[in-house]
Design a protein around this motif. Structure first.
Motif, PDB file in Angstrom:
ATOM      1  N   SER A  72     131.255 -30.508  13.776  1.00  0.00           N
ATOM      2  CA  SER A  72     130.289 -31.319  14.504  1.00  0.00           C
ATOM      3  C   SER A  72     130.284 -30.860  15.957  1.00  0.00           C
ATOM      4  O   SER A  72     131.335 -30.617  16.539  1.00  0.00           O
ATOM      5  N   TYR A 106     124.530 -20.036   3.483  1.00  0.00           N
ATOM      6  CA  TYR A 106     123.754 -21.271   3.535  1.00  0.00           C
ATOM      7  C   TYR A 106     124.353 -22.267   4.511  1.00  0.00           C
ATOM      8  O   TYR A 106     125.560 -22.427   4.576  1.00  0.00           O
ATOM      9  N   LEU A 107     123.483 -22.940   5.255  1.00  0.00           N
ATOM     10  CA  LEU A 107     123.938 -23.988   6.168  1.00  0.00           C
ATOM     11  C   LEU A 107     123.285 -25.316   5.822  1.00  0.00           C
ATOM     12  O   LEU A 107     122.138 -25.361   5.378  1.00  0.00           O
ATOM     13  N   SER A 108     124.036 -26.393   6.050  1.00  0.00           N
ATOM     14  CA  SER A 108     123.415 -27.715   6.123  1.00  0.00           C
ATOM     15  C   SER A 108     123.336 -28.072   7.595  1.00  0.00           C
ATOM     16  O   SER A 108     124.094 -27.540   8.406  1.00  0.00           O
ATOM     17  N   LEU A 109     122.414 -28.974   7.913  1.00  0.00           N
ATOM     18  CA  LEU A 109     122.123 -29.278   9.318  1.00  0.00           C
ATOM     19  C   LEU A 109     121.875 -30.767   9.434  1.00  0.00           C
ATOM     20  O   LEU A 109     120.962 -31.302   8.818  1.00  0.00           O
ATOM     21  N   SER A 110     122.703 -31.443  10.216  1.00  0.00           N
ATOM     22  CA  SER A 110     122.582 -32.896  10.316  1.00  0.00           C
ATOM     23  C   SER A 110     122.538 -33.314  11.779  1.00  0.00           C
ATOM     24  O   SER A 110     123.424 -32.980  12.558  1.00  0.00           O
ATOM     25  N   THR A 142     119.577 -27.609   3.552  1.00  0.00           N
ATOM     26  CA  THR A 142     119.566 -29.063   3.366  1.00  0.00           C
ATOM     27  C   THR A 142     119.918 -29.724   4.686  1.00  0.00           C
ATOM     28  O   THR A 142     120.560 -29.095   5.537  1.00  0.00           O
ATOM     29  N   GLY A 143     119.462 -30.951   4.894  1.00  0.00           N
ATOM     30  CA  GLY A 143     119.705 -31.561   6.187  1.00  0.00           C
ATOM     31  C   GLY A 143     119.590 -33.065   6.187  1.00  0.00           C
ATOM     32  O   GLY A 143     119.373 -33.692   5.142  1.00  0.00           O
ATOM     33  N   ASP A 144     119.749 -33.630   7.368  1.00  0.00           N
ATOM     34  CA  ASP A 144     119.734 -35.078   7.530  1.00  0.00           C
ATOM     35  C   ASP A 144     119.412 -35.372   8.995  1.00  0.00           C
ATOM     36  O   ASP A 144     119.854 -34.652   9.891  1.00  0.00           O
ATOM     37  N   THR A 145     118.630 -36.415   9.226  1.00  0.00           N
ATOM     38  CA  THR A 145     118.291 -36.789  10.604  1.00  0.00           C
ATOM     39  C   THR A 145     118.492 -38.286  10.777  1.00  0.00           C
ATOM     40  O   THR A 145     117.884 -39.081  10.065  1.00  0.00           O
ATOM     41  N   ASN A 159     125.833 -31.705  13.282  1.00  0.00           N
ATOM     42  CA  ASN A 159     126.835 -31.200  12.349  1.00  0.00           C
ATOM     43  C   ASN A 159     126.214 -30.082  11.529  1.00  0.00           C
ATOM     44  O   ASN A 159     125.090 -30.201  11.038  1.00  0.00           O
ATOM     45  N   SER A 161     127.409 -27.605   8.221  1.00  0.00           N
ATOM     46  CA  SER A 161     128.415 -27.170   7.270  1.00  0.00           C
ATOM     47  C   SER A 161     127.872 -25.889   6.673  1.00  0.00           C
ATOM     48  O   SER A 161     126.658 -25.667   6.657  1.00  0.00           O
ATOM     49  N   GLY A 162     128.766 -25.046   6.208  1.00  0.00           N
ATOM     50  CA  GLY A 162     128.292 -23.743   5.749  1.00  0.00           C
ATOM     51  C   GLY A 162     129.036 -23.248   4.536  1.00  0.00           C
ATOM     52  O   GLY A 162     130.177 -23.628   4.273  1.00  0.00           O
TER      53      GLY A 162
END
Lengths: 353, 353
Positions: A72, A106-110, A142-145, A159, A161-162
């Motif tokens: 984060s 691949y990354l996630s993005l929050s 993938t992500g989140d807001t 944040n 994650s990968g």
């Protein structure tokens, strides 16, 4: 950095006309406004087939050994000399994967946004994320807001994650460190921390101190191609600086580490700034820097190869793993004295990454 | 919840005597204090071989189709009737993976702590994370801990990202929805949102309204075992409630959705609380609830099987995918009238998850 800026220019992705200038609590509702925010920003800039599915998660294909990492980011200020929180968040996780010997994919993005963040700021951050991803060769899938009330956050926290596939020749583990291993640093220390600090303290220098934030994965991958399992351990000394990383490694693995201060590469201005603020650069955070523990037999070739890489021009052999003083890190100073190096005791620069 | 509480009792993991009661900025430094915090808490409770490696990322083995998901949790208050932010963070990502048709396996765990959080609170949250992981059968393999200044966060925010292997019989995609599909809900709506809301508003009921937070992965896995690709789409209606989810699906896939209000399961007290506060339960957040779009031919058997599961006792067929009114969701009310259902327009309950 210059390369990333060039990339950003090429994007030519001006912000569309929107009917809102700032992000409000409603943009985190999950309803109409969240969809509006995502449609106008995130999905527009970061669009790719996996992300565009908009399901609760992304479906990816993976095979064999995989690395998984998370971080984060809550750096303050969010825009700093040499970068911003967006590219920092991408590079940080990309580098953590690279340190595992992985090829990041691949990354996630929050996002945790404080209400009141302007769309102009958010757009700039999204563009930087896009550029950093392209430069590193990774995809946000993938992500989140989420949005918090004013005073319950600080502009934006990110944040990432990968996931990455372990390089076929990699065999990276602290268990592989052995007596005689050479310790090689990839470049100047303390640049990121002092870039942030100079903004916070309003320090002026002849030329601006820039953060060293960058992706290290291509550099690491090339080194693994050539030196394979001669590379025993890779680590990036972010929070707590190189001192903390060395102490952690010595302690957890029961080995001694000798460091030679005279061999530590540091930019003159950064060194002066540290002195001015009474900070020891070995405790100051880095971002685009890594430390390799390599077999003695390959150390010279490794250094030569690394120095030919854009991320390694200032690389140097700075220490050795030793049998004496297990669990201790000893630094020989420039004038020949020896001192015990411990972890960062308190907090030096909060919110550095 | 009762099961999770039982598990927590069994853990018998009292907090050790520590020389600090509250978390301070120094605990986020990356140095001595961070190590102290992690040693005394996170690593003690969540210990497993992958996490104990303490590298920048975890090395895992994966094969074939994989799902990857992320979510940041910033629910307020962090302790609420029926759960806390720790188990919510585990269940949330576990369920997102399950909705992809995946068997959740590995989690990352990232804390953003506001200085001043007590160790007692943090310990309780860690225990809940441990229990939720055991119940769901997932392992925390990598993590991150950061601390922000008082007033720049709100007690604790948690990000979890997760990786799971796609169930061999799963073929879940919004593209597979077709006219005639039956829409089945797994249980009572609006419980999580109203549990949070009743605390915030200080409402008293005969018996406490509890959040429905739980892991759904075992339930989903069993349904996939039996019904395989007869299940077209799975989704969990969290923020924005069931209304928002239906509208998103209708809009993105160009289908019409008919919902029958009389078939919507809702707890009496939750319904009363919604009325009292002027909230429409179809917009209120859920946590341990899922919606399945299934082939008409298996709908009755699916419902029967689901009702035999602890997470599906109140399950019901609540709607159908229709050819008329594409992109529109129409709800037939209890008294027979019809209304168009749109996404949640503004913000109803901020910081709900």
């Amino acid at each position: 950095m210059i390369e990333a800026n060039k990339l950003k220019m090429q994007l030519k992705c001006p912000m569309p006309k929107l009917d809102f200038d700032v992000i409000t609590l409603g943009h985190g509702s999950g309803g109409v406004l969240t969809n509006k925010l995502l449609d106008s920003g995130v999905f527009k800039i970061l669009s790719n087939p996996l992300l565009d599915e908009r399901h609760d998660g992304a479906l990816i294909n993976l095979e064999g050994k995989t690395a998984f990492s998370t971080d984060s980011f809550l750096v303050s200020p969010i825009f700093f000399p040499g970068g911003n929180i967006g590219e920092l968040a991408v590079n940080g996780t990309v580098n953590d994967l690279a340190m595992c010997g992985a090829i990041p994919k691949y990354l996630s993005l929050s996002f945790i946004i404080e209400e009141g963040l302007t769309m102009t700021e958010f757009w700039e951050i999204l563009l930087s994320i896009k550029c950093a991803c392209e430069k590193a060769g990774v995809t946000v899938v993938t992500g989140d807001t989420k949005v918090v009330e004013k005073g319950k956050g600080d502009k934006i926290f990110i944040n990432t994650s990968g996931i990455g596939s372990i390089h076929p020749k990699a065999n990276i583990s602290s268990k592989r460190i052995k007596i005689g291993d050479k310790i090689i640093i990839s470049g100047n220390i303390a640049s990121h921390g002092m870039a942030i600090m100079s903004v916070r303290e309003g320090l002026q220098f002849e030329s601006e101190i820039l953060s060293d934030t960058t992706n290290l994965n291509h550099t690491i991958s090339a080194l693994l191609d050539t030196f394979g399992d001669g590379i025993h351990l890779l680590t990036d000394p972010t929070r707590g600086g190189i001192a903390t990383v060395f102490k952690e490694i010595a302690q957890h693995n029961g080995v001694g580490i000798d460091i030679f201060q005279s061999e530590l590469p540091i930019d003159n201005q950064v060194s002066n700034a540290c002195e001015l603020l009474g900070l020891d650069p070995i405790y100051v955070a880095n971002e685009g820097l890594f430390i390799s523990f390599v077999d003695e037999s390959i150390a010279d070739d490794f250094l030569k190869t690394l120095r030919n890489d854009d991320n390694g021009t200032q690389a140097n052999i700075i220490g050795t793993v030793v049998e004496t003083h297990p669990k201790q890190v000893i630094m020989e100073s420039v004038i020949g004295g020896k001192r015990v190096v411990n972890m960062l005791p308190g907090e030096q620069l909060p919110r550095i990454c």
